[in-house]
Design a protein around this motif. Structure first.
Motif, PDB file in Angstrom:
ATOM      1  N   THR A  18       0.840  -1.192   0.000  1.00 36.61           N
ATOM      2  CA  THR A  18       0.000   0.000   0.000  1.00 36.61           C
ATOM      3  C   THR A  18       0.880   1.249   0.000  1.00 36.61           C
ATOM      4  O   THR A  18       2.051   1.216   0.412  1.00 36.61           O
ATOM      5  CB  THR A  18      -0.904   0.046   1.239  1.00 36.61           C
ATOM      6  OG1 THR A  18      -0.089   0.241   2.413  1.00 36.61           O
ATOM      7  CG2 THR A  18      -1.695  -1.257   1.393  1.00 36.61           C
ATOM      8  N   ASP A  19       0.326   2.353  -0.438  1.00 38.94           N
ATOM      9  CA  ASP A  19       1.071   3.613  -0.420  1.00 38.94           C
ATOM     10  C   ASP A  19       1.496   3.963   1.001  1.00 38.94           C
ATOM     11  O   ASP A  19       2.598   4.474   1.230  1.00 38.94           O
ATOM     12  CB  ASP A  19       0.223   4.742  -0.996  1.00 38.94           C
ATOM     13  CG  ASP A  19      -0.021   4.592  -2.490  1.00 38.94           C
ATOM     14  OD1 ASP A  19       0.687   3.790  -3.140  1.00 38.94           O
ATOM     15  OD2 ASP A  19      -0.919   5.286  -3.014  1.00 38.94           O
ATOM     16  N   GLU A  20       0.612   3.687   1.953  1.00 38.34           N
ATOM     17  CA  GLU A  20       0.926   3.999   3.349  1.00 38.34           C
ATOM     18  C   GLU A  20       2.101   3.166   3.848  1.00 38.34           C
ATOM     19  O   GLU A  20       2.972   3.673   4.574  1.00 38.34           O
ATOM     20  CB  GLU A  20      -0.300   3.758   4.232  1.00 38.34           C
ATOM     21  CG  GLU A  20      -1.448   4.733   4.014  1.00 38.34           C
ATOM     22  CD  GLU A  20      -2.230   4.454   2.727  1.00 38.34           C
ATOM     23  OE1 GLU A  20      -2.955   5.366   2.284  1.00 38.34           O
ATOM     24  OE2 GLU A  20      -2.116   3.333   2.166  1.00 38.34           O
ATOM     25  N   GLN A  21       2.143   1.884   3.483  1.00 39.93           N
ATOM     26  CA  GLN A  21       3.264   1.032   3.892  1.00 39.93           C
ATOM     27  C   GLN A  21       4.580   1.532   3.311  1.00 39.93           C
ATOM     28  O   GLN A  21       5.612   1.555   3.990  1.00 39.93           O
ATOM     29  CB  GLN A  21       3.025  -0.412   3.448  1.00 39.93           C
ATOM     30  CG  GLN A  21       1.994  -1.158   4.274  1.00 39.93           C
ATOM     31  CD  GLN A  21       1.817  -2.591   3.780  1.00 39.93           C
ATOM     32  OE1 GLN A  21       1.726  -2.838   2.585  1.00 39.93           O
ATOM     33  NE2 GLN A  21       1.773  -3.527   4.714  1.00 39.93           N
ATOM     34  N   ILE A  22       4.552   1.907   2.044  1.00 45.29           N
ATOM     35  CA  ILE A  22       5.769   2.393   1.378  1.00 45.29           C
ATOM     36  C   ILE A  22       6.272   3.661   2.048  1.00 45.29           C
ATOM     37  O   ILE A  22       7.466   3.787   2.364  1.00 45.29           O
ATOM     38  CB  ILE A  22       5.491   2.640  -0.116  1.00 45.29           C
ATOM     39  CG1 ILE A  22       5.268   1.307  -0.837  1.00 45.29           C
ATOM     40  CG2 ILE A  22       6.646   3.411  -0.759  1.00 45.29           C
ATOM     41  CD1 ILE A  22       4.768   1.442  -2.254  1.00 45.29           C
ATOM     42  N   THR A  23       5.387   4.598   2.292  1.00 44.62           N
ATOM     43  CA  THR A  23       5.784   5.860   2.910  1.00 44.62           C
ATOM     44  C   THR A  23       6.368   5.636   4.295  1.00 44.62           C
ATOM     45  O   THR A  23       7.414   6.202   4.648  1.00 44.62           O
ATOM     46  CB  THR A  23       4.578   6.812   2.996  1.00 44.62           C
ATOM     47  OG1 THR A  23       4.122   7.108   1.668  1.00 44.62           O
ATOM     48  CG2 THR A  23       4.952   8.107   3.702  1.00 44.62           C
ATOM     49  N   HIS A  24       5.725   4.779   5.090  1.00 44.43           N
ATOM     50  CA  HIS A  24       6.199   4.552   6.456  1.00 44.43           C
ATOM     51  C   HIS A  24       7.547   3.849   6.461  1.00 44.43           C
ATOM     52  O   HIS A  24       8.414   4.153   7.305  1.00 44.43           O
ATOM     53  CB  HIS A  24       5.170   3.732   7.243  1.00 44.43           C
ATOM     54  CG  HIS A  24       5.418   3.743   8.721  1.00 44.43           C
ATOM     55  ND1 HIS A  24       6.172   2.787   9.355  1.00 44.43           N
ATOM     56  CD2 HIS A  24       5.016   4.610   9.685  1.00 44.43           C
ATOM     57  CE1 HIS A  24       6.223   3.056  10.651  1.00 44.43           C
ATOM     58  NE2 HIS A  24       5.537   4.156  10.879  1.00 44.43           N
ATOM     59  N   GLN A  25       7.736   2.903   5.526  1.00 41.58           N
ATOM     60  CA  GLN A  25       9.019   2.195   5.461  1.00 41.58           C
ATOM     61  C   GLN A  25      10.162   3.162   5.134  1.00 41.58           C
ATOM     62  O   GLN A  25      11.197   3.157   5.793  1.00 41.58           O
ATOM     63  CB  GLN A  25       8.963   1.082   4.408  1.00 41.58           C
ATOM     64  CG  GLN A  25      10.268   0.345   4.141  1.00 41.58           C
ATOM     65  CD  GLN A  25      10.650  -0.685   5.189  1.00 41.58           C
ATOM     66  OE1 GLN A  25      11.457  -1.560   4.941  1.00 41.58           O
ATOM     67  NE2 GLN A  25      10.067  -0.607   6.382  1.00 41.58           N
ATOM     68  N   ILE A  26       9.986   3.986   4.114  1.00 38.24           N
ATOM     69  CA  ILE A  26      11.033   4.923   3.724  1.00 38.24           C
ATOM     70  C   ILE A  26      11.228   6.003   4.789  1.00 38.24           C
ATOM     71  O   ILE A  26      12.366   6.386   5.100  1.00 38.24           O
ATOM     72  CB  ILE A  26      10.714   5.557   2.359  1.00 38.24           C
ATOM     73  CG1 ILE A  26      10.683   4.473   1.265  1.00 38.24           C
ATOM     74  CG2 ILE A  26      11.739   6.628   2.002  1.00 38.24           C
ATOM     75  CD1 ILE A  26      11.962   3.689   1.092  1.00 38.24           C
ATOM     76  N   ASP A  27      10.141   6.485   5.365  1.00 39.83           N
ATOM     77  CA  ASP A  27      10.252   7.494   6.423  1.00 39.83           C
ATOM     78  C   ASP A  27      11.037   6.968   7.623  1.00 39.83           C
ATOM     79  O   ASP A  27      11.816   7.713   8.235  1.00 39.83           O
ATOM     80  CB  ASP A  27       8.862   7.941   6.887  1.00 39.83           C
ATOM     81  CG  ASP A  27       8.199   8.910   5.926  1.00 39.83           C
ATOM     82  OD1 ASP A  27       8.886   9.380   4.989  1.00 39.83           O
ATOM     83  OD2 ASP A  27       7.001   9.193   6.102  1.00 39.83           O
ATOM     84  N   THR A  28      10.838   5.709   7.968  1.00 40.29           N
ATOM     85  CA  THR A  28      11.504   5.136   9.139  1.00 40.29           C
ATOM     86  C   THR A  28      12.934   4.721   8.828  1.00 40.29           C
ATOM     87  O   THR A  28      13.892   5.177   9.469  1.00 40.29           O
ATOM     88  CB  THR A  28      10.718   3.914   9.654  1.00 40.29           C
ATOM     89  OG1 THR A  28       9.386   4.304   9.973  1.00 40.29           O
ATOM     90  CG2 THR A  28      11.379   3.339  10.897  1.00 40.29           C
ATOM     91  N   ASN A  29      13.105   3.834   7.850  1.00 43.03           N
ATOM     92  CA  ASN A  29      14.415   3.231   7.618  1.00 43.03           C
ATOM     93  C   ASN A  29      15.413   4.146   6.926  1.00 43.03           C
ATOM     94  O   ASN A  29      16.607   4.045   7.179  1.00 43.03           O
ATOM     95  CB  ASN A  29      14.269   1.943   6.798  1.00 43.03           C
ATOM     96  CG  ASN A  29      13.697   0.800   7.599  1.00 43.03           C
ATOM     97  OD1 ASN A  29      13.172   1.001   8.694  1.00 43.03           O
ATOM     98  ND2 ASN A  29      13.777  -0.401   7.065  1.00 43.03           N
ATOM     99  N   LEU A  30      14.931   5.019   6.048  1.00 42.20           N
ATOM    100  CA  LEU A  30      15.847   5.875   5.297  1.00 42.20           C
ATOM    101  C   LEU A  30      15.860   7.309   5.837  1.00 42.20           C
ATOM    102  O   LEU A  30      16.877   7.780   6.330  1.00 42.20           O
ATOM    103  CB  LEU A  30      15.485   5.873   3.815  1.00 42.20           C
ATOM    104  CG  LEU A  30      16.365   6.737   2.904  1.00 42.20           C
ATOM    105  CD1 LEU A  30      17.827   6.359   3.023  1.00 42.20           C
ATOM    106  CD2 LEU A  30      15.895   6.658   1.460  1.00 42.20           C
ATOM    107  N   ILE A  31      14.724   7.985   5.762  1.00 39.38           N
ATOM    108  CA  ILE A  31      14.711   9.388   6.177  1.00 39.38           C
ATOM    109  C   ILE A  31      14.984   9.522   7.672  1.00 39.38           C
ATOM    110  O   ILE A  31      15.735  10.405   8.103  1.00 39.38           O
ATOM    111  CB  ILE A  31      13.377  10.048   5.791  1.00 39.38           C
ATOM    112  CG1 ILE A  31      13.232  10.052   4.262  1.00 39.38           C
ATOM    113  CG2 ILE A  31      13.298  11.479   6.337  1.00 39.38           C
ATOM    114  CD1 ILE A  31      11.911  10.578   3.759  1.00 39.38           C
ATOM    115  N   GLY A  32      14.404   8.631   8.472  1.00 39.10           N
ATOM    116  CA  GLY A  32      14.649   8.682   9.915  1.00 39.10           C
ATOM    117  C   GLY A  32      16.121   8.499  10.249  1.00 39.10           C
ATOM    118  O   GLY A  32      16.670   9.192  11.123  1.00 39.10           O
TER     119      GLY A  32
END
Length: 279
Positions: free
Chosen positions: A96-110
């Motif tokens: 889902t779009d929400e899963q993708i956003t949360h994954q990148i926000d946490t693992n990469l941007i975070g």
């Protein structure tokens, strides 16, 4: 000599192992978690040696606030460990779009923002060490891991370049690339995409089966890996990468060798696109 460490995600996995080992040897740890109650036992045993803050890595302003607070209250922090993260698995189309956003926000941007928030403090104090948890998935790929790999390959590029930028400030950067270890990563924190019937025969579906059925026992000893990560902070110069686990070594060696062979086969083609001499 006793050191002070800042570690994200200290309530489980590698973060927990590192925190327990560091506190046991007399170091101080500033740790972040999403649930402070998960650290009640360690806080009771170690008191002021364990500084804790609640932090969600998808909240960039909070990252800077917590990092600033840790340096402000503890003074010098010798090692910053960007550890927190989780796995998202499934075919790219299924997510889902929400899963993708949360994954990148946490693992990469975070992870990027955690390191960025620490840099001015490390420069001001005259140096320090950054340890970034990556994965064998930061150098090798598997079906069903496209978004997880996107984050890990991204953070590897970031840390590689950053290390060159800050070496003159005596800040060393290390990427840690563990294989599968016996933590809660695979069977507790990992998230799965919804399923599309079209992918039932795809290799991507193996990840769903493995995680849902718990059919694979990781070979890696997380406590041993944490010990090596801690020891790396005393190596000079800082190791750029540390591979941990026979599975990590074997998989990365095979895929890197294949990539190098494919590049060598394209050497003539690559050179053919240059302007000729004198042009």
């Amino acid at each position: 000599m006793k050191q002070t460490w800042f570690i994200t995600g200290v309530n489980s996995g590698f973060g927990r192992h590192m925190t327990e080992q560091l506190l046991a040897r007399g170091d101080r740890v500033a740790g972040t978690v999403r649930d402070l109650d998960s650290m009640t036992d360690l806080k009771a045993r170690h008191g002021a040696a364990l500084w804790l803050a609640k932090l969600d890595l998808t909240d960039t302003p909070a990252i800077r606030r917590v990092v600033d607070q840790a340096f402000g209250e503890l003074g010098r922090i010798d090692v910053v460990v960007s550890n927190a993260g989780y796995g998202l698995f499934g075919a790219a189309e299924e997510m889902t779009d929400e899963q993708i956003t949360h994954q990148i926000d946490t693992n990469l941007i975070g992870s990027i923002q955690t390191v960025r928030a620490a840099l001015s403090h490390l420069r001001t104090q005259g140096g320090g060490r950054i340890i970034q948890l990556s994965s064998m998935g930061g150098q090798a790929t598997f079906p069903a891991g496209s978004l997880y790999h996107a984050g890990k390959w991204g953070i590897e590029g970031f840390i590689d370049a950053l290390g060159q930028e800050v070496a003159g400030f005596d800040i060393g950067c290390t990427l840690v690339e563990p294989g599968a270890a016996r933590t809660n990563f695979r069977y507790q924190s990992a998230q799965l995409s919804p399923k599309l019937d079209a992918y039932d025969a795809s290799p991507a579906r193996m990840a769903h089966r493995m995680i849902e059925e718990r059919t694979s026992i990781p070979i890696g000893d997380a406590a041993k890996m944490a010990e090596i990560m801690i020891a790396s902070a005393d190596q000079h110069p800082a190791p750029k990468r540390i591979a941990l686990g026979s599975d990590a070594y074997n998989v990365m060696h095979k895929q890197l060798s294949n990539r190098l062979a494919a590049l060598e086969a394209q050497k003539e083609l690559a050179f053919s696109t240059d302007f000729g001499p004198g042009m």
